[in-house]
Motif scaffolding. Structure first.
Motif, PDB file in Angstrom:
ATOM      1  N   LYS A 146      35.510  35.020  37.156  1.00 49.23           N
ATOM      2  CA  LYS A 146      36.506  34.285  37.945  1.00 49.23           C
ATOM      3  C   LYS A 146      37.898  34.848  37.694  1.00 49.23           C
ATOM      4  O   LYS A 146      38.696  35.006  38.634  1.00 49.23           O
ATOM      5  CB  LYS A 146      36.476  32.795  37.577  1.00 49.23           C
ATOM      6  N   LEU A 147      38.199  35.146  36.436  1.00 50.23           N
ATOM      7  CA  LEU A 147      39.497  35.708  36.097  1.00 50.23           C
ATOM      8  C   LEU A 147      39.648  37.109  36.712  1.00 50.23           C
ATOM      9  O   LEU A 147      40.714  37.440  37.242  1.00 50.23           O
ATOM     10  CB  LEU A 147      39.662  35.771  34.574  1.00 50.23           C
ATOM     11  N   ALA A 148      38.581  37.890  36.676  1.00 45.91           N
ATOM     12  CA  ALA A 148      38.622  39.233  37.265  1.00 45.91           C
ATOM     13  C   ALA A 148      38.879  39.144  38.759  1.00 45.91           C
ATOM     14  O   ALA A 148      39.633  39.950  39.327  1.00 45.91           O
ATOM     15  CB  ALA A 148      37.310  39.971  36.981  1.00 45.91           C
ATOM     16  N   GLY A 149      38.275  38.160  39.431  1.00 40.26           N
ATOM     17  CA  GLY A 149      38.503  37.978  40.862  1.00 40.26           C
ATOM     18  C   GLY A 149      39.961  37.663  41.160  1.00 40.26           C
ATOM     19  O   GLY A 149      40.508  38.117  42.169  1.00 40.26           O
ATOM     20  N   ARG A 150      40.610  36.904  40.315  1.00 39.28           N
ATOM     21  CA  ARG A 150      42.020  36.563  40.541  1.00 39.28           C
ATOM     22  C   ARG A 150      42.946  37.739  40.251  1.00 39.28           C
ATOM     23  O   ARG A 150      44.034  37.827  40.818  1.00 39.28           O
ATOM     24  CB  ARG A 150      42.418  35.377  39.674  1.00 39.28           C
ATOM     25  N   LEU A 151      42.520  38.636  39.336  1.00 39.28           N
ATOM     26  CA  LEU A 151      43.359  39.780  38.977  1.00 39.28           C
ATOM     27  C   LEU A 151      43.208  40.950  39.944  1.00 39.28           C
ATOM     28  O   LEU A 151      44.012  41.884  39.926  1.00 39.28           O
ATOM     29  CB  LEU A 151      43.005  40.271  37.556  1.00 39.28           C
ATOM     30  N   THR A 152      42.206  40.925  40.809  1.00 45.21           N
ATOM     31  CA  THR A 152      41.870  42.054  41.666  1.00 45.21           C
ATOM     32  C   THR A 152      43.058  42.597  42.468  1.00 45.21           C
ATOM     33  O   THR A 152      43.256  43.795  42.533  1.00 45.21           O
ATOM     34  CB  THR A 152      40.720  41.674  42.622  1.00 45.21           C
ATOM     35  N   GLY A 153      43.877  41.818  43.023  1.00 46.71           N
ATOM     36  CA  GLY A 153      44.993  42.325  43.842  1.00 46.71           C
ATOM     37  C   GLY A 153      46.172  42.781  43.021  1.00 46.71           C
ATOM     38  O   GLY A 153      47.063  43.459  43.532  1.00 46.71           O
ATOM     39  N   PHE A 154      46.218  42.449  41.727  1.00 47.45           N
ATOM     40  CA  PHE A 154      47.400  42.725  40.917  1.00 47.45           C
ATOM     41  C   PHE A 154      47.225  43.871  39.916  1.00 47.45           C
ATOM     42  O   PHE A 154      48.199  44.448  39.468  1.00 47.45           O
ATOM     43  CB  PHE A 154      47.802  41.471  40.121  1.00 47.45           C
ATOM     44  N   VAL A 155      45.980  44.192  39.581  1.00 50.06           N
ATOM     45  CA  VAL A 155      45.714  45.180  38.529  1.00 50.06           C
ATOM     46  C   VAL A 155      44.717  46.194  39.085  1.00 50.06           C
ATOM     47  O   VAL A 155      43.887  45.868  39.934  1.00 50.06           O
ATOM     48  CB  VAL A 155      45.142  44.487  37.269  1.00 50.06           C
TER      49      VAL A 155
ATOM     50  N   SER B  95      37.386  46.488  33.005  1.00 52.13           N
ATOM     51  CA  SER B  95      37.484  46.591  31.549  1.00 52.13           C
ATOM     52  C   SER B  95      37.830  45.234  30.937  1.00 52.13           C
ATOM     53  O   SER B  95      37.245  44.825  29.926  1.00 52.13           O
ATOM     54  CB  SER B  95      38.538  47.637  31.177  1.00 52.13           C
ATOM     55  N   ILE B  96      38.779  44.527  31.546  1.00 50.97           N
ATOM     56  CA  ILE B  96      39.165  43.190  31.067  1.00 50.97           C
ATOM     57  C   ILE B  96      37.979  42.236  31.178  1.00 50.97           C
ATOM     58  O   ILE B  96      37.686  41.465  30.256  1.00 50.97           O
ATOM     59  CB  ILE B  96      40.378  42.656  31.860  1.00 50.97           C
ATOM     60  N   GLU B  97      37.272  42.301  32.307  1.00 52.17           N
ATOM     61  CA  GLU B  97      36.113  41.420  32.514  1.00 52.17           C
ATOM     62  C   GLU B  97      35.042  41.678  31.450  1.00 52.17           C
ATOM     63  O   GLU B  97      34.485  40.738  30.872  1.00 52.17           O
ATOM     64  CB  GLU B  97      35.533  41.641  33.914  1.00 52.17           C
ATOM     65  N   ASN B  98      34.767  42.951  31.155  1.00 51.06           N
ATOM     66  CA  ASN B  98      33.769  43.299  30.133  1.00 51.06           C
ATOM     67  C   ASN B  98      34.197  42.813  28.749  1.00 51.06           C
ATOM     68  O   ASN B  98      33.387  42.275  27.988  1.00 51.06           O
ATOM     69  CB  ASN B  98      33.499  44.799  30.108  1.00 51.06           C
ATOM     70  N   ASP B  99      35.489  43.015  28.419  1.00 48.92           N
ATOM     71  CA  ASP B  99      35.997  42.562  27.120  1.00 48.92           C
ATOM     72  C   ASP B  99      35.888  41.038  26.992  1.00 48.92           C
ATOM     73  O   ASP B  99      35.475  40.521  25.951  1.00 48.92           O
ATOM     74  CB  ASP B  99      37.458  42.988  26.923  1.00 48.92           C
ATOM     75  N   LEU B 100      36.272  40.342  28.068  1.00 46.15           N
ATOM     76  CA  LEU B 100      36.174  38.874  28.042  1.00 46.15           C
ATOM     77  C   LEU B 100      34.721  38.418  27.944  1.00 46.15           C
ATOM     78  O   LEU B 100      34.405  37.453  27.229  1.00 46.15           O
ATOM     79  CB  LEU B 100      36.827  38.275  29.294  1.00 46.15           C
ATOM     80  N   GLN B 101      33.836  39.094  28.657  1.00 41.66           N
ATOM     81  CA  GLN B 101      32.406  38.754  28.621  1.00 41.66           C
ATOM     82  C   GLN B 101      31.875  38.898  27.196  1.00 41.66           C
ATOM     83  O   GLN B 101      31.170  38.023  26.702  1.00 41.66           O
ATOM     84  CB  GLN B 101      31.642  39.675  29.579  1.00 41.66           C
ATOM     85  N   LYS B 102      32.212  39.988  26.508  1.00 46.33           N
ATOM     86  CA  LYS B 102      31.776  40.200  25.129  1.00 46.33           C
ATOM     87  C   LYS B 102      32.350  39.115  24.210  1.00 46.33           C
ATOM     88  O   LYS B 102      31.647  38.601  23.332  1.00 46.33           O
ATOM     89  CB  LYS B 102      32.211  41.581  24.639  1.00 46.33           C
ATOM     90  N   GLU B 103      33.608  38.774  24.409  1.00 46.13           N
ATOM     91  CA  GLU B 103      34.246  37.755  23.564  1.00 46.13           C
ATOM     92  C   GLU B 103      33.613  36.383  23.770  1.00 46.13           C
ATOM     93  O   GLU B 103      33.358  35.662  22.815  1.00 46.13           O
ATOM     94  CB  GLU B 103      35.759  37.696  23.845  1.00 46.13           C
ATOM     95  N   VAL B 104      33.321  36.021  24.999  1.00 49.51           N
ATOM     96  CA  VAL B 104      32.669  34.735  25.283  1.00 49.51           C
ATOM     97  C   VAL B 104      31.282  34.700  24.643  1.00 49.51           C
ATOM     98  O   VAL B 104      30.899  33.706  24.016  1.00 49.51           O
ATOM     99  CB  VAL B 104      32.601  34.469  26.810  1.00 49.51           C
ATOM    100  N   LYS B 105      30.530  35.790  24.774  1.00 44.40           N
ATOM    101  CA  LYS B 105      29.195  35.850  24.147  1.00 44.40           C
ATOM    102  C   LYS B 105      29.301  35.708  22.631  1.00 44.40           C
ATOM    103  O   LYS B 105      28.520  35.008  22.002  1.00 44.40           O
ATOM    104  CB  LYS B 105      28.494  37.170  24.512  1.00 44.40           C
ATOM    105  N   ARG B 106      30.294  36.395  22.040  1.00 43.02           N
ATOM    106  CA  ARG B 106      30.482  36.310  20.590  1.00 43.02           C
ATOM    107  C   ARG B 106      30.830  34.882  20.167  1.00 43.02           C
ATOM    108  O   ARG B 106      30.268  34.359  19.209  1.00 43.02           O
ATOM    109  CB  ARG B 106      31.594  37.274  20.143  1.00 43.02           C
ATOM    110  N   LEU B 107      31.724  34.253  20.897  1.00 45.76           N
ATOM    111  CA  LEU B 107      32.122  32.874  20.568  1.00 45.76           C
ATOM    112  C   LEU B 107      30.958  31.906  20.731  1.00 45.76           C
ATOM    113  O   LEU B 107      30.746  31.025  19.891  1.00 45.76           O
ATOM    114  CB  LEU B 107      33.308  32.442  21.431  1.00 45.76           C
TER     115      LEU B 107
END
Length: 183
Positions: free
Chosen positions: A133-142, A149-161
């Protein structure tokens, strides 16, 4: 055998037992209960004749009139009373709990496990959807590569948590080590 020392007549346990008309073991019990006492001398423990006889007479007199209890008996009665109070309190708590169960204020463990299971499945889906969801919102700006890369990093962090959350919620029964749980 009686010994004299410092104007005190000191006697061995067998002399006191003979004088009282009881066994040596009974004299030892009277000493342990604090009814009579001994004095330490070079050759061991001895009883002062006059105070020992006076204490024993007082003990027998109190016992005859129902006045005295040994300290041990008093402690035992106090412990018994405390145990009875604790028993009554626990019986009261048990009755209260049974009443509340009958009134429907409690649910079974199985129901709780099912509810928690459903909740955590929903929570996991929600948490795992946050990065996309966050990646979808960032699509037009980044830059799209940076978004991925941000989506993958966040996905790994959520899985770790989520993994650490699950590990910390499992009760430690001592059968598994921390290393076993992380595998």
């Amino acid at each position: 055998m009686a010994e004299s020392g410092d104007d005190k007549e000191l006697c061995k346990v067998d002399v006191i037992a003979n004088l009282f008309g009881v066994s040596v073991r009974r004299v030892q019990q009277l000493t342990q209960e604090g009814i009579i006492s001994t004095t330490e001398v070079k050759r061991g423990r001895r009883y002062e004749l006059t105070p020992t006889v006076q204490k024993y007479i007082k003990y027998l007199s109190d016992k005859a009139y129902g006045k005295a209890q040994s300290e041990t008996e008093a402690k035992l009665k106090e412990q018994k009373l405390k145990a009875e109070i604790a028993l009554k309190e626990s019986q009261g708590e048990l009755h209260k709990l049974r009443t509340e169960i009958a009134a429907g204020r409690y649910i079974s463990v199985e129901e709780v496990k099912l509810d928690y299971g459903r909740f955590f499945v929903s929570f996991k889906k929600f948490a795992m959807s946050i990065p996309s969801k966050l990646a979808g919102r960032l699509t037009g700006f980044v830059d799209p590569v940076e978004v991925r890369s941000i989506e993958n990093d966040l996905q790994k962090e959520v899985k770790r948590l989520l993994s650490s959350f699950v590990l910390s919620s499992v009760p430690d029964d001592g059968s598994k080590t921390e290393k076993d749980r992380s595998n």
